[in-house]
Design an enzyme around this catalytic site. Structure first.
Site, PDB file in Angstrom:
ATOM      1  N   HIS A  72       7.803  -5.728   7.191  1.00  0.00           N
ATOM      2  CA  HIS A  72       7.699  -5.536   5.655  1.00  0.00           C
ATOM      3  C   HIS A  72       6.289  -5.382   5.297  1.00  0.00           C
ATOM      4  O   HIS A  72       5.525  -6.143   6.019  1.00  0.00           O
ATOM      5  CB  HIS A  72       8.766  -6.368   4.994  1.00  0.00           C
ATOM      6  CG  HIS A  72       8.452  -7.760   5.311  1.00  0.00           C
ATOM      7  ND1 HIS A  72       8.790  -8.397   6.317  1.00  0.00           N
ATOM      8  CD2 HIS A  72       7.534  -8.802   4.393  1.00  0.00           C
ATOM      9  CE1 HIS A  72       8.725  -9.557   6.274  1.00  0.00           C
ATOM     10  NE2 HIS A  72       7.747  -9.987   5.362  1.00  0.00           N
ATOM     11  N   GLY A  73       6.231  -4.603   4.252  1.00  0.00           N
ATOM     12  CA  GLY A  73       4.820  -4.428   3.638  1.00  0.00           C
ATOM     13  C   GLY A  73       5.052  -4.512   2.254  1.00  0.00           C
ATOM     14  O   GLY A  73       5.902  -3.668   1.825  1.00  0.00           O
TER      15      GLY A  73
END
Lengths: 87, 147
Positions: free
Chosen positions: B63-64
């Site tokens: 995830h970012g």
């Protein structure tokens, strides 16, 4: 059995690197360890388990430890939640 | 909607986690969720470099959070057993990718992660993801999980 309530100090909550590291820490003890947030109970030796807690910064987590190395585990877990380098 | 059929790939061709992440990011870009693929991928890989986002059971959740994300999204792909430096050392065949705008990043992705993880702990959910042959079935199961 030993228990303590810790508060999550990490800006992003208990996931990402703090979750990965506390999981490794818990795996280093043979005791059974539970992290409890409200009605959700998780085994912190599993990263996926920790993520189920959805613990944001400031969440109080009840930690229950039972086993031969419970005293050492308690100390180490309490110290972990004081760590400033992971915030 | 966090996820739709265009954010699902039933058979993503990728040999490495970097490749899988880039292809998932492209899907999100096409859907208008990401405005800069390179910056989004960079944010995700930066996390990966600090710790593995594999959570065991053959599942990874990279995830970012970055302003390269327009609106929160969840993407999903089935891949062919990629080494993701998993804690249990098992290859990863199920990948969920999360993107959240920087401004909204506070608790949003933690909430998505928590809901998804609760369902992923269950063997029958993982089995359903592995066996489902239509995007529709995956979408229904994932939407219900993160609702």
């Amino acid at each position: 059995m030993k228990s303590v309530i810790v508060s999550v100090p990490f800006e992003e909550g208990l996931h990402a690197r703090p979750a990965s590291e506390v999981s490794k820490l818990c795996q280093s003890f043979s005791s059974d360890i539970k992290f409890i947030n409200g009605d959700i109970e998780a085994n912190p030796k599993s990263t996926l388990g920790l993520l189920t807690l959805g613990a944001t910064k400031g969440t109080e987590i009840k930690v229950e430890i039972s086993g031969d190395d419970e005293a050492e585990a308690l100390k180490a877990i309490e110290a972990f939640f004081q760590r400033k380098d992971l915030i | 909607m966090l996820i739709n059929e265009n954010l699902i790939d039933m058979n993503l061709e990728a040999d490495t986690k970097e490749e899988a992440i880039k292809k998932l990011a492209q899907m999100a870009y096409k859907e208008g969720r990401v405005n800069d693929i390179d910056r989004y991928v960079e944010a995700v890989l930066k996390r990966e470099a600090e710790y593995s986002t594999s959570v065991g059971f053959g599942v990874a959740i990279p995830h970012g959070k970055t302003d390269a994300v327009n609106e929160p999204f969840l993407g999903f792909a089935k891949v062919k057993g990629i080494d993701w430096s998993a804690p249990d050392e098992k290859p990863v065949d199920l990948v969920f990718i999360i993107g959240v705008p920087e401004a909204q990043a506070g608790n949003e992705h933690l909430k998505i992660l928590a809901k998804l993880s609760r369902r992923l702990m269950k063997d029958d959910f993982r089995q359903l993801l592995r066996q489902a042959s239509s995007k529709k079935d995956i979408l229904a199961a994932v939407q219900e999980a993160v609702a």
